[in-house]
Design an enzyme around this catalytic site. Structure first.
Site, PDB file in Angstrom:
ATOM      1  N   HIS A 156       0.821  -1.215   0.000  1.00 17.19           N
ATOM      2  CA  HIS A 156       0.000   0.000   0.000  1.00 17.19           C
ATOM      3  C   HIS A 156       0.855   1.266   0.000  1.00 17.19           C
ATOM      4  O   HIS A 156       0.640   2.185  -0.800  1.00 17.19           O
ATOM      5  CB  HIS A 156      -0.920   0.007   1.226  1.00 17.19           C
ATOM      6  CG  HIS A 156      -1.932  -1.097   1.239  1.00 17.19           C
ATOM      7  ND1 HIS A 156      -2.996  -1.147   0.383  1.00 17.19           N
ATOM      8  CD2 HIS A 156      -2.035  -2.207   2.018  1.00 17.19           C
ATOM      9  CE1 HIS A 156      -3.713  -2.227   0.618  1.00 17.19           C
ATOM     10  NE2 HIS A 156      -3.146  -2.895   1.605  1.00 17.19           N
ATOM     11  N   ASP A 176       9.995  -6.305  -5.709  1.00 17.00           N
ATOM     12  CA  ASP A 176       9.237  -6.952  -4.638  1.00 17.00           C
ATOM     13  C   ASP A 176       9.217  -8.443  -4.937  1.00 17.00           C
ATOM     14  O   ASP A 176       9.031  -8.843  -6.089  1.00 17.00           O
ATOM     15  CB  ASP A 176       7.805  -6.405  -4.579  1.00 17.00           C
ATOM     16  CG  ASP A 176       7.128  -6.682  -3.242  1.00 17.00           C
ATOM     17  OD1 ASP A 176       7.266  -7.813  -2.725  1.00 17.00           O
ATOM     18  OD2 ASP A 176       6.460  -5.772  -2.714  1.00 17.00           O
ATOM     19  N   ASN A 213      15.114  -9.557   5.589  1.00 17.70           N
ATOM     20  CA  ASN A 213      15.309  -8.146   5.245  1.00 17.70           C
ATOM     21  C   ASN A 213      16.237  -7.396   6.196  1.00 17.70           C
ATOM     22  O   ASN A 213      16.577  -6.239   5.940  1.00 17.70           O
ATOM     23  CB  ASN A 213      13.959  -7.419   5.211  1.00 17.70           C
ATOM     24  CG  ASN A 213      13.078  -7.872   4.073  1.00 17.70           C
ATOM     25  OD1 ASN A 213      13.564  -8.420   3.090  1.00 17.70           O
ATOM     26  ND2 ASN A 213      11.775  -7.661   4.208  1.00 17.70           N
ATOM     27  N   ARG A 236      11.282   0.197   8.774  1.00 13.57           N
ATOM     28  CA  ARG A 236      11.742  -0.410  10.022  1.00 13.57           C
ATOM     29  C   ARG A 236      13.244  -0.197  10.161  1.00 13.57           C
ATOM     30  O   ARG A 236      13.998  -0.364   9.206  1.00 13.57           O
ATOM     31  CB  ARG A 236      11.425  -1.910  10.057  1.00 13.57           C
ATOM     32  CG  ARG A 236       9.942  -2.248  10.179  1.00 13.57           C
ATOM     33  CD  ARG A 236       9.404  -1.894  11.563  1.00 13.57           C
ATOM     34  NE  ARG A 236       8.004  -2.253  11.725  1.00 13.57           N
ATOM     35  CZ  ARG A 236       6.986  -1.439  11.520  1.00 13.57           C
ATOM     36  NH1 ARG A 236       7.210  -0.208  11.089  1.00 13.57           N
ATOM     37  NH2 ARG A 236       5.740  -1.844  11.740  1.00 13.57           N
ATOM     38  N   ASP A 260      13.302   7.726   9.272  1.00 14.95           N
ATOM     39  CA  ASP A 260      12.224   7.920  10.238  1.00 14.95           C
ATOM     40  C   ASP A 260      12.234   6.812  11.280  1.00 14.95           C
ATOM     41  O   ASP A 260      11.486   6.865  12.242  1.00 14.95           O
ATOM     42  CB  ASP A 260      10.869   7.943   9.510  1.00 14.95           C
ATOM     43  CG  ASP A 260       9.718   8.271  10.437  1.00 14.95           C
ATOM     44  OD1 ASP A 260       9.737   9.369  11.031  1.00 14.95           O
ATOM     45  OD2 ASP A 260       8.801   7.433  10.580  1.00 14.95           O
ATOM     46  N   GLU A 265      15.937   2.497  18.281  1.00 16.15           N
ATOM     47  CA  GLU A 265      15.064   3.631  18.617  1.00 16.15           C
ATOM     48  C   GLU A 265      14.247   3.461  19.892  1.00 16.15           C
ATOM     49  O   GLU A 265      13.835   4.451  20.502  1.00 16.15           O
ATOM     50  CB  GLU A 265      14.108   3.931  17.467  1.00 16.15           C
ATOM     51  CG  GLU A 265      13.023   2.903  17.249  1.00 16.15           C
ATOM     52  CD  GLU A 265      12.123   3.249  16.073  1.00 16.15           C
ATOM     53  OE1 GLU A 265      10.924   3.435  16.292  1.00 16.15           O
ATOM     54  OE2 GLU A 265      12.622   3.326  14.930  1.00 16.15           O
ATOM     55  N   HIS A 297      10.220   8.451  14.078  1.00 14.96           N
ATOM     56  CA  HIS A 297       9.129   7.513  13.785  1.00 14.96           C
ATOM     57  C   HIS A 297       7.788   8.239  13.710  1.00 14.96           C
ATOM     58  O   HIS A 297       6.780   7.803  14.278  1.00 14.96           O
ATOM     59  CB  HIS A 297       9.066   6.395  14.836  1.00 14.96           C
ATOM     60  CG  HIS A 297       8.560   5.093  14.284  1.00 14.96           C
ATOM     61  ND1 HIS A 297       9.129   3.876  14.581  1.00 14.96           N
ATOM     62  CD2 HIS A 297       7.529   4.819  13.448  1.00 14.96           C
ATOM     63  CE1 HIS A 297       8.468   2.908  13.955  1.00 14.96           C
ATOM     64  NE2 HIS A 297       7.485   3.462  13.268  1.00 14.96           N
TER      65      HIS A 297
END
Length: 333
Positions: A156, A176, A213, A236, A260, A265, A297
């Site tokens: 998405h 992908d 990943n 992530r 981000d 974190e 984040h």
């Protein structure tokens, strides 16, 4: 009367929680700003279900404490479920839901904005202006339309990001392991990550944190990338080997990095460190760099997204409590 208890409710969530309560007068809602831990389970005593959101682990001990209080319906206000002890949840018969799609636009917009800011050297220019240095050079920018944008992950968020970057006029390519048939028909996909690394001027990550990943961005992958590549990670933290990115920045291979998320974190982001000793020297180094953009984040953090997270999570929990099939169940175990 049905009772739902919510943990870690923030001030910005309260208006949307009130909105949900007003629409469900037959449901008693209580909440706390505290995280769900074995010590705070007692706050939910008498509840039929709990609504939660935290990066802290939902440990076996926490889940057992909930079950001991008769609570096995748990609805997350976020996507990620990797911090849940799923084996224990299955053993105890938990039903769990999440909110997998709360606003792809929020995160995709943030990624696109940060990529454009890196290309235009906005942070370096802002710092110059703050010093009253109003000269143009050497902070010349690059136009988005002149870039090949590589998108890793076409779910998405990845798809919305692709649309935005195409709106700027960029050429977009993608990779992908699960190809979208419509995108494949349009010829977006390259055959391998190596192909994407070789072609892309901007690389944006939109994949989950699964073992395959972890540290996909590393010394080896960076070496395959184009000179002056821009890397964006709004997905992530563990996807990126931060030390490898720092080496890439130091060598000049990486033009800029927008992050981000950060692999260390938890306990740092969403905390106020002003006037205090900052706990992570590596992150402090990144924050100080003129070609690195750090946000804590907050790519998701819009009124639209927060409303959806609250409303959908409470809708899900009520469905579980009422014995109905929830809209977005999570596979347990």
């Amino acid at each position: 009367m049905t009772k739902i208890f919510a943990y870690a409710i923030r001030e910005d969530e309260k208006p949307f929680l009130k909105e949900w309560e007003d629409a469900h007068k037959d449901v008693e809602v209580e909440y706390t700003d505290k995280l769900l831990t074995p010590e705070t389970v007692a706050l939910a005593k008498g509840a039929d279900g709990v609504v939660v959101y935290q990066q802290l682990d939902y440990t076996a001990e926490t889940l057992q404490a909930l079950a001991d209080n008769g609570i096995t319906k748990m609805s997350l206000r976020n996507v990620g479920v990797d911090n849940i002890d799923m084996a224990k949840a299955k053993e105890l018969g938990f039903q769990i839901t999440n909110v997998p799609v709360y606003s792809p636009n929020a995160i995709a917009e943030h990624a696109a904005i940060q990529a454009a800011r890196i290309l235009r050297q906005d942070k370096a220019m802002d710092e110059k202006v703050a010093r009253h240095d109003l000269r143009w050079a050497p902070t010349i920018g690059r136009e988005v339309r002149d870039q090949v944008v590589g998108v890793i992950g076409t779910g998405h968020i990845g798809q919305v990001f692709m649309q935005i970057m195409e709106g700027f006029g960029a050429k977009v390519i993608a990779y992908d392991i699960f190809r979208n048939p419509e995108l494949e028909k349009k010829g977006y996909y390259v055959d391998s990550l190596d192909d994407l690394y070789k072609q892309a001027d901007v690389i944006s990550l939109h994949v989950p944190d699964v073992p395959a990943n972890v540290h996909m961005i590393n010394d080896e992958s960076i070496a395959k990338m184009k000179q002056d590549v821009v890397i964006v990670n709004v997905s992530r933290g563990p996807l990126v080997d931060t030390d490898a990115v720092i080496r890439g920045l130091d060598s000049g291979k990486i033009f800029g990095y927008a992050m981000d998320v950060y692999e260390g974190e938890v306990g740092i982001f969403n905390e106020d460190w002003e006037g205090k000793e900052f706990p992570d020297a590596r992150l402090a180094d990144l924050i100080a760099r003129p070609n690195v953009l750090v946000t804590p984040h907050t790519a998701f953090y819009t009124t639209h997204a927060v409303r959806n997270m609250v409303v959908k999570a409470f809708d899900n929990n009520l469905e579980l409590v009422e014995g109905k099939e929830a809209e977005t169940p999570v596979k347990v175990g």
